[in-house]
Design an enzyme around this catalytic site. Structure first.
Site, short mmCIF file in Angstrom:
data_model
loop_
_atom_site.label_atom_id
_atom_site.label_comp_id
_atom_site.label_asym_id
_atom_site.label_seq_id
_atom_site.Cartn_x
_atom_site.Cartn_y
_atom_site.Cartn_z
N GLY B 39 5.18 -3.83 7.16
CA GLY B 39 5.16 -2.28 6.29
C GLY B 39 3.95 -1.76 7.14
O GLY B 39 3.71 -2.04 8.04
N SER B 40 3.66 -0.61 6.09
CA SER B 40 3.19 0.41 7.03
C SER B 40 1.72 0.07 7.49
O SER B 40 0.89 -0.90 6.89
CB SER B 40 3.00 1.78 5.90
OG SER B 40 1.77 2.26 5.90
N THR B 41 1.22 0.92 8.34
CA THR B 41 -0.45 0.87 8.69
C THR B 41 -1.46 1.09 7.65
O THR B 41 -2.56 0.48 7.63
CB THR B 41 -0.87 1.62 10.00
OG1 THR B 41 -0.74 3.02 9.49
CG2 THR B 41 0.23 1.22 11.07
N VAL B 42 -0.78 1.64 6.83
CA VAL B 42 -1.59 1.84 5.34
C VAL B 42 -2.30 0.42 4.90
O VAL B 42 -3.30 0.46 4.09
CB VAL B 42 -1.01 2.74 4.13
CG1 VAL B 42 -2.08 3.01 3.25
CG2 VAL B 42 -0.62 4.02 5.00
N GLY B 43 -1.60 -0.45 5.20
CA GLY B 43 -1.84 -1.89 4.50
C GLY B 43 -3.19 -2.37 4.94
O GLY B 43 -3.89 -2.94 4.04
#
Lengths: 390, 113
Positions: B39-43
Site C-alpha cells: 500500500g501507500s507510502t503514507v504507511g
C-alpha cells in the site's frame, strides 16, 4: 554497506536527528535492495506532500522533520499539493488549503524549492548520467528516458531522505548494467491517430522489461511522448524507456530478446467509451503539468471555438506559469477554461460532479478511474477539446 | 497476521490498533508478526505516528520487508526483523498460547519463549 567517514558522522547524529534518521533509512532500504554504497545526488524531487494523500499523520511527520533539524542538503523540489495556488480555479476544491499550507511552510522552511509541479525537469534539466533521487513516477521516467539521468522510482520518504542528506542508495537504475532494453516495442504507422495515453496504459500493463520504442510514423511531439511515458509509469512500474534519437547514448544498453507490435485493439481496451450528447463532460489536459508551449498551443486551438458546449475544460499547470503568463491564463479563462496551478485532480478533489472525464492523459485515467471511481475516456488532445467545445 | 498489512487504512496509530473488518487487535507493546506490508507510502508516517502516540509494537517480524515499512521502522525506532524461515517461526508461535520473543545479537536470531 560501505559508508564514508562523512556519512558515518551524519548517521551518528552529527547533523542532528532528521539527517541521521534520513541517512539510516537510505542505508537500511539500500541494504535490502542490495546496494553496497550510497551515491551523491544532484537533485531530489519530493512527492507525497499533498494533504489529501498524507493527511494529519503526514503533516505531523513533515513538521517534526523540520523541527528536528531537517534541511535540504541538495537542490530539492516539491510535487503538486492539493490546492490551486493561483486561486483562479473554480473546479479544484480548496477546503484543505490551511492544512496544506502548514505542510508547505515546513517544506519551505527546510529550504525545499516550492515549484509544486510534477515536471521538475523544466526547472533544472538533468544532465546525462547525473544521479538524482526523484519521487513522482512520471518525472522519473521522463528524466531517465529523455535526459539520460540516473534515478530510481523513489517512494515517499526515500526522496525526502535524499533531500536532507544529499545521497541515495546506489542500486537499480544508478548502474548502467541495469538499464538494459530487452523488449522492442513497435508502434505501427497505422496507429498514428491512436491516443498515446491509451497506448501507454497498455504498455505499462503488458510489458515487464525496459522497452525500446520504435515509432514507425516518426517521433511524436515531446508533449505526447511525455503523456505516453507517464501513462506507462502509472499502469506499470516503468522508470525507463529507450527512445532512439532522444535517449542519450551511453546511458543505456540494448539486448533485445522480444518484439511486440502494438495493435489498435490493445489501446482500445484502455480508451473507454465516447461521451454521450447529454452528459456533463470534464475535459482534462495537464497530467503531467503543461509546459508553456503546450499552453500556447491549446490557446491557439481554442481561438476557433466559442464557449464550452457541455461541461468544462480543465488545465493544470505549474504555479510559476500562472504567475508569469497571466495574460495567456486570462485568455484561456475568457474561453471558459478552468486553470489549476500547482495541483491536479489526482492529488486534490473537484468541487463539481461530472458524468464523464475526457483526457489525453493515460495516467489521469488510471487514477481517476481507481481513486474517484470516475468514467474516463482517453483521447487525443483535439478530441478532448472538441468533446467540450463542439 | 498471516497476510500483508497496509498500515495506511488498517492501523489506527492514535489507539494502537489493527482494524480487520469488525475486529480490532491491540498491537501496542506487542511483537507484530505478518507476511509483509503493502500500500501507500503514507504507511511510513502511520508507523511513525504509532511511536509518537506511545502505541508502537515492541518489534515487527516479517517475511519480506519493503521500503515503506523499513522507512517507517527507522523513523519510529521499531526493531524490524526479516526472517528467512517465516513459516516454521509462525507455526512455533501458533503452537503456544502465549509467547515472547527475544533477539540474540550474537547469533543474529530470534528466540521464542
Amino acid at each position: 554497506m560501505y559508508l564514508t567517514p562523512e556519512q558515518e558522522r551524519v548517521l551518528k547524529g552529527g547533523d542532528g536527528w532528521a539527517a541521521a534518521k534520513a541517512l539510516e533509512i537510505l542505508v537500511r532500504v539500500g541494504e535490502a535492495l542490495g546496494a553496497q554504497e550510497l551515491v551523491e545526488v544532484k537533485h531530489a524531487h519530493v512527492s507525497g506532500v499533498s494533504y489529501s494523500n498524507i493527511g494529519e499523520y503526514g503533516l505531523e511527520f513533515v513538521r517534526e522533520l523540520f523541527k528536528r533539524g531537517g534541511r535540504a542538503r541538495v537542490f530539492t523540489t516539491i510535487n503538486p499539493g492539493c490546492l490551486d495556488y493561483s486561486g483562479l480555479s473554480k473546479l479544484i476544491d480548496n477546503s484543505y488549503k490551511d492544512r496544506q499550507a502548514i505542510i508547505d511552510s515546513s517544506l519551505i522552511s527546510m529550504r525545499f524549492t516550492p515549484i509544486f509541479t510534477c515536471i521538475p525537469y523544466y526547472y533544472r534539466a538533468p544532465a546525462p548520467r547525473e544521479h538524482l533521487s526523484w519521487g513522482e513516477s512520471s518525472a522519473v521516467i521522463f528524466a531517465n528516458s529523455i535526459f539520460g539521468a540516473f534515478t530510481n522510482r523513489e517512494g515517499g520518504p526515500i526522496a525526502l531522505a535524499s533531500a536532507i542528506t544529499g545521497y541515495t542508495y546506489k542500486a537499480g537504475l544508478h548502474f548502467l548494467e541495469n538499464r538494459v532494453a530487452r523488449v522492442l516495442v513497435e508502434i505501427p504507422a497505422r496507429l498514428s491517430d491512436t491516443p498515446l495515453g491509451a497506448i501507454g496504459l497498455f504498455m505499462g500493463e503488458a510489458i515487464k522489461e525496459i522497452p525500446l520504442i520504435d515509432f514507425r510514423h516518426g517521433l511524436p511531439p515531446i508533449w505526447d511522448i511525455k503523456v505516453l511515458l507517464a501513462s506507462m509509469a502509472a499502469s506499470g512500474s516503468h522508470a525507463l524507456a529507450i527512445i532512439p534519437g532522444i535517449t542519450p547514448r551511453g546511458t543505456y544498453v540494448i539486448d533485445i530478446i522480444e518484439k511486440i507490435t502494438v495493435e489498435r485493439r490493445d489501446a482500445e481496451e484502455h480508451m473507454g467509451r465516447d461521451p454521450q450528447r447529454d452528459e456533463k463532460v470534464l475535459g482534462y489536459v495537464g497530467c503531467p503539468h503543461l509546459h508553456l508551449f503546450e499552453l500556447q498551443a491549446i490557446a491557439r486551438i481554442l481561438r476557433k471555438y466559442g464557449k464550452p458546449r457541455r461541461g468544462r475544460l480543465l488545465l493544470t499547470i505549474p504555479p510559476e506559469l500562472a504567475a508569469k503568463y497571466s495574460g495567456l491564463v486570462q485568455f484561456l479563462i475568457s474561453k471558459g477554461v478552468d486553470v489549476g496551478a500547482g495541483t491536479c485532480p489526482v492529488v486534490s478533489r473537484l468541487r463539481s460532479r461530472y458524468d464523464i472525464v475526457v483526457t489525453n492523459s493515460g495516467k489521469a485515467a488510471f487514477y481517476l478511474r481507481r481513486i474517484h471511481g470516475l468514467e474516463v475516456s482517453v483521447r487525443n488532445l483535439r478530441e478532448v477539446i472538441e468533446a467540450v467545445y463542439s | 497476521m498471516d497476510r500483508y498489512i497496509s498500515f495506511f487504512g488498517e492501523v489506527d496509530p492514535s489507539r494502537g490498533v489493527l482494524k480487520l473488518g469488525d475486529r480490532e487487535l491491540d498491537i501496542s507493546g506487542k511483537a507484530l508478526v505478518m507476511r509483509g506490508t503493502r500500500g501507500s507510502t503514507v504507511g511510513s508516517y502511520i508507523v511513525y505516528a504509532l511511536r509518537r502516540h506511545g502505541k508502537a509494537p515492541s518489534c515487527i517480524i516479517v517475511k519480506e520487508a519493503e521500503p515503506i515499512l523499513i522507512a517507517g521502522c527507522v523513523l519510529a525506532d521499531i526493531p524490524l526483523f526479516v526472517i528467512s524461515d517465516y513459516e516454521p517461526f509462525v507455526n512455533s508461535v501458533l503452537e503456544r498460547r502465549r509467547c515472547s520473543v527475544k533477539y540474540d545479537h550474537e547469533m543474529g536470531a530470534l528466540a521464542l519463549y
